[in-house]
Design a protein around this motif. Structure first.
Motif, PDB file in Angstrom:
ATOM      1  N   GLN A   1      24.553   2.294   7.530  1.00 32.42           N
ATOM      2  CA  GLN A   1      25.950   2.414   7.129  1.00 32.42           C
ATOM      3  C   GLN A   1      26.771   2.656   8.396  1.00 32.42           C
ATOM      4  OE1 GLN A   1      27.633   4.784   3.629  1.00 32.42           O
ATOM      5  NE2 GLN A   1      27.626   6.274   5.261  1.00 32.42           N
ATOM      6  N   SER A   2      27.787   1.878   8.597  1.00 30.07           N
ATOM      7  CA  SER A   2      28.527   1.986   9.851  1.00 30.07           C
ATOM      8  C   SER A   2      30.010   1.758   9.610  1.00 30.07           C
ATOM      9  CB  SER A   2      27.994   0.971  10.869  1.00 30.07           C
ATOM     10  OG  SER A   2      28.097  -0.345  10.351  1.00 30.07           O
ATOM     11  N   TYR A   3      30.788   2.022  10.641  1.00 28.67           N
ATOM     12  CA  TYR A   3      32.218   1.796  10.556  1.00 28.67           C
ATOM     13  C   TYR A   3      32.511   0.340  10.887  1.00 28.67           C
ATOM     14  CZ  TYR A   3      32.786   6.810  10.259  1.00 28.67           C
ATOM     15  OH  TYR A   3      32.732   8.108   9.836  1.00 28.67           O
TER      16      TYR A   3
ATOM     17  N   GLU B   1      56.392  -6.019  17.398  1.00 36.19           N
ATOM     18  CA  GLU B   1      55.211  -6.675  16.823  1.00 36.19           C
ATOM     19  C   GLU B   1      53.951  -6.313  17.620  1.00 36.19           C
ATOM     20  OE1 GLU B   1      56.156 -10.672  14.710  1.00 36.19           O
ATOM     21  OE2 GLU B   1      57.083 -10.788  16.688  1.00 36.19           O
ATOM     22  N   CYS B   2      53.869  -5.061  18.038  1.00 34.17           N
ATOM     23  CA  CYS B   2      52.712  -4.571  18.788  1.00 34.17           C
ATOM     24  C   CYS B   2      51.841  -3.725  17.858  1.00 34.17           C
ATOM     25  CB  CYS B   2      53.156  -3.764  20.008  1.00 34.17           C
ATOM     26  SG  CYS B   2      54.396  -2.502  19.652  1.00 34.17           S
ATOM     27  N   ALA B   3      50.737  -3.235  18.368  1.00 30.16           N
ATOM     28  CA  ALA B   3      49.828  -2.394  17.591  1.00 30.16           C
ATOM     29  C   ALA B   3      49.484  -1.154  18.402  1.00 30.16           C
ATOM     30  CB  ALA B   3      48.560  -3.167  17.229  1.00 30.16           C
ATOM     31  N   ALA B   4      49.111  -0.078  17.724  1.00 26.63           N
ATOM     32  CA  ALA B   4      48.754   1.171  18.397  1.00 26.63           C
ATOM     33  C   ALA B   4      47.475   1.735  17.812  1.00 26.63           C
ATOM     34  CB  ALA B   4      49.885   2.190  18.276  1.00 26.63           C
ATOM     35  N   CYS B   5      46.717   2.428  18.656  1.00 20.59           N
ATOM     36  CA  CYS B   5      45.434   2.982  18.221  1.00 20.59           C
ATOM     37  C   CYS B   5      45.089   4.199  19.084  1.00 20.59           C
ATOM     38  CB  CYS B   5      44.343   1.925  18.348  1.00 20.59           C
ATOM     39  SG  CYS B   5      42.788   2.387  17.568  1.00 20.59           S
ATOM     40  N   VAL B   6      44.421   5.186  18.483  1.00 23.28           N
ATOM     41  CA  VAL B   6      43.987   6.373  19.212  1.00 23.28           C
ATOM     42  C   VAL B   6      42.560   6.148  19.706  1.00 23.28           C
ATOM     43  CG1 VAL B   6      43.613   8.856  19.122  1.00 23.28           C
ATOM     44  CG2 VAL B   6      45.429   7.823  17.753  1.00 23.28           C
TER      45      VAL B   6
ATOM     46  N   CYS C   1      39.757   1.336  16.474  1.00 19.91           N
ATOM     47  CA  CYS C   1      38.760   1.931  17.361  1.00 19.91           C
ATOM     48  C   CYS C   1      37.485   2.196  16.570  1.00 19.91           C
ATOM     49  CB  CYS C   1      39.299   3.229  17.955  1.00 19.91           C
ATOM     50  SG  CYS C   1      38.202   3.950  19.198  1.00 19.91           S
ATOM     51  N   VAL C   2      36.364   1.664  17.046  1.00 21.48           N
ATOM     52  CA  VAL C   2      35.062   1.839  16.402  1.00 21.48           C
ATOM     53  C   VAL C   2      34.019   2.107  17.482  1.00 21.48           C
ATOM     54  CG1 VAL C   2      33.244   0.741  15.044  1.00 21.48           C
ATOM     55  CG2 VAL C   2      35.630   0.372  14.435  1.00 21.48           C
ATOM     56  N   ASP C   3      33.189   3.118  17.250  1.00 22.62           N
ATOM     57  CA  ASP C   3      32.092   3.441  18.166  1.00 22.62           C
ATOM     58  C   ASP C   3      32.568   3.592  19.612  1.00 22.62           C
ATOM     59  OD1 ASP C   3      30.466   3.321  15.991  1.00 22.62           O
ATOM     60  OD2 ASP C   3      29.636   1.345  16.438  1.00 22.62           O
TER      61      ASP C   3
END
Length: 551
Positions: free
Chosen positions: A279-281, A467-472, A495-497
């Motif tokens: 099981q993973s993200y 029209e940009c994107a943001a992530c921690v 964001c994953v792993d």
């Protein structure tokens, strides 16, 4: 002449005690008789020689205990004894159980539940046993989960055994750091790390846990190391951990395999449990626009798994959509979908990826080019354009959705009009970046504090963006992304792993949408194109991370 008794009319009513009140009165009365020693015919004593006798009624004890029913009904010497000593139950526990017999009430806590459970098992007090197991299961903790598993195993309760193991799998990273992990026996550890639903961000952590367990007692555990290593899914180990894995196999005096597939005892190319990730993200790409602004993907959900790596398609949505967010409680798989690119009055959510969608309450304002994020259990919709706005001026208004009562409410407005902005939640705050004000792209950044219901202005970005994107990122830094290796507007970002993935988007210069995926390694400060691609080019879509199993 005597008066005759009048027949009762159907409309005549009398007030009589209810069955419940009669039962309560009976229980209360028996308790008072026990406390005063009235009509008692047996005295119970605990294991201690100095224990004080507890006067009881045999008939009451036999109602709640199969043990006493058998003891008092058989032709034994004990069946007629005035004093009955229980040599394996202490006085305090016996008093608590007698209290239950006469009041139907028992106070369980972390200090007494184990001894009460053991005593109730011996006395065959089914109700107390059931309540005790229920308490134990509801109060699982990192400090007691291994003890609970051992207790449930000893008393043959498979449901609580499974619950304890599931708890360990869910909090595996924290559990591994504690001393109890090192006390696990081989069978317990196999049951945990052999599971498909072990909650780990990478397979490296499983291998490292096995090695830590072995190093605690190398001589005593060497014989079990090879068996445990077989539960590690070698194809998903990093290069360094695969090398360490080979060295560990050498320690077991086994031949070192030549490949990862052989390392788990399988033929190369054969898909087995060991060549499928746990099981993973995974990243879900929901709706949006396709190539040349076509709506061919507007009702499509694609799944990208960085750990496999692979991309596949889920069941088609009932409606065309243009954005999506997922609630932080990934175990419930609560996903919120908002409208398509030009209207968001259509709102739906998923509670299970194999079930149907249902309609939710509409927002107060029809809006598009709006930004969404989840914070503290709510879903925030920030800015955007009103569908009926003739002036084409962006909105400042902000709404928040409460899934508990399916309602929208208004909170503090943005300090300035914005649409097509990037929005992300970080440490109990919302952060809004860039966007357009109706005339041009903006460099501004704002922060929303729900505790004060207020927005504050932050330092401007170096570059104006919409029209940009943001992530921690794992470091806690917030990345606002657009043009990377390939020019991208309206991409998905997640964001994953420990790595940042940017998916799809379009090139504003050539009006060409992308199916490519880029990945950012924060430690190396490097962007690269990923080998996987989305099934179709898309932009302006919802991009959410969910914990899933590949079925």
């Amino acid at each position: 002449m005597p008066k005759r008794c009048r027949s009762a009319s159907p409309t005549d009513y009398g007030v009589y005690p209810s069955r419940a009140s009669l039962s309560a009165g009976f229980v209360r009365g028996m308790y008072e008789l026990q406390k005063t020693g009235s009509f008692c015919d047996v005295v119970l004593k605990g294991s201690e020689e100095s224990s004080v006798g507890i006067p009881c009624h045999r008939s009451v004890l036999t109602v709640h205990s199969e043990y006493f029913r058998a003891a008092f009904s058989q032709d034994w010497k004990e069946s007629t004894q005035q004093v009955y000593r229980l040599r394996n139950i202490d006085s305090q526990t016996l008093n608590e159980l007698v209290e239950f017999v006469y009041t139907l009430d028992i106070r369980l806590n972390g200090d007494n539940v184990e001894r009460i459970l053991i005593a109730a098992q011996f006395l065959q007090m089914v109700a107390v046993v059931r309540m005790s197991w229920d308490y134990v299961e509801k109060h699982l903790h990192l400090s007691n989960c291994l003890l609970v598993h051992a207790l449930a195993s000893n008393y043959h309760n498979p449901n609580v055994c499974d619950a304890a193991l599931s708890f360990i799998r869910r909090y595996f990273l924290e559990f591994v750091e504690g001393h109890d992990f090192l006390q696990m026996d081989t069978q317990q550890l196999m049951q945990v790390i052999g599971s498909d639903v072990l909650d780990v961000a990478s397979e490296d952590l499983v291998f490292q846990a096995v090695m830590r367990w072995w190093e605690y007692d190398r001589p005593g555990r060497l014989a079990h190391l090879h068996t445990l290593l077989q539960t590690v899914r070698v194809p998903f180990l990093s290069v360094q951990c695969q090398q360490d894995y080979a060295l560990a196999l050498t320690s077991t005096s086994m031949a070192v395999p030549q490949s990862s597939a052989e390392a788990v005892g399988e033929s190369p190319g054969e898909e087995t449990k060991d060549t499928i990730p746990r099981q993973s993200y995974m990243i879900l790409c929901v709706g949006g626009r396709g190539k040349d602004s076509q709506r061919s993907v507007a009702a499509r959900v694609d799944v990208f798994s960085p750990s496999i790596p692979a991309v596949w398609r889920l069941k088609k949505l009932r409606e065309e959509v243009g954005n999506a967010v997922v609630m932080p409680d990934s175990s419930s798989l609560f996903m919120f979908i908002a409208g398509h690119v030009m209207t968001v009055q259509r709102n739906s959510h998923y509670t299970d990826l194999r079930k149907e969608w249902r309609r939710l309450t509409s927002m107060r304002i029809w809006r598009y080019s709006v930004a969404y994020a989840t914070l503290n259990g709510g879903i925030y919709a920030v800015g955007g354009y009103a569908q009926d706005s003739a002036s084409m001026q962006p909105l400042t208004s902000v709404e928040v959705y409460d899934p508990n009562d399916d309602s929208w409410s208004v909170v503090a407005s943005l300090p300035a009009r914005r649409a097509s902005l990037a929005l992300v939640a970080c440490e109990d705050r919302l952060y809004a970046f860039g966007g357009e004000n109706g005339a041009r792209d903006c460099r501004t950044a704002f922060c929303y504090d729900p505790s004060t219901n207020s927005w504050s202005r932050l330092a401007n970005m170096p570059t104006a963006r919409s029209e940009c994107a943001a992530c921690v990122a794992p470091s806690g830094l917030i990345y606002v992304v657009g043009d990377l290796v390939e020019p991208r507007h309206s991409p998905g970002c997640a964001c994953v792993d420990g790595k940042l993935y940017v998916l799809g988007g379009y090139d504003a210069n050539e009006w060409n949408s992308h199916s490519s995926i880029e990945v950012y390694d924060e430690d190396a400060d490097r962007w690269a194109l990923h080998a996987c691609r989305l099934p179709q080019p898309r932009y302006g879509f919802g991009c959410v991370v969910m914990k899933m199993k590949r079925d």
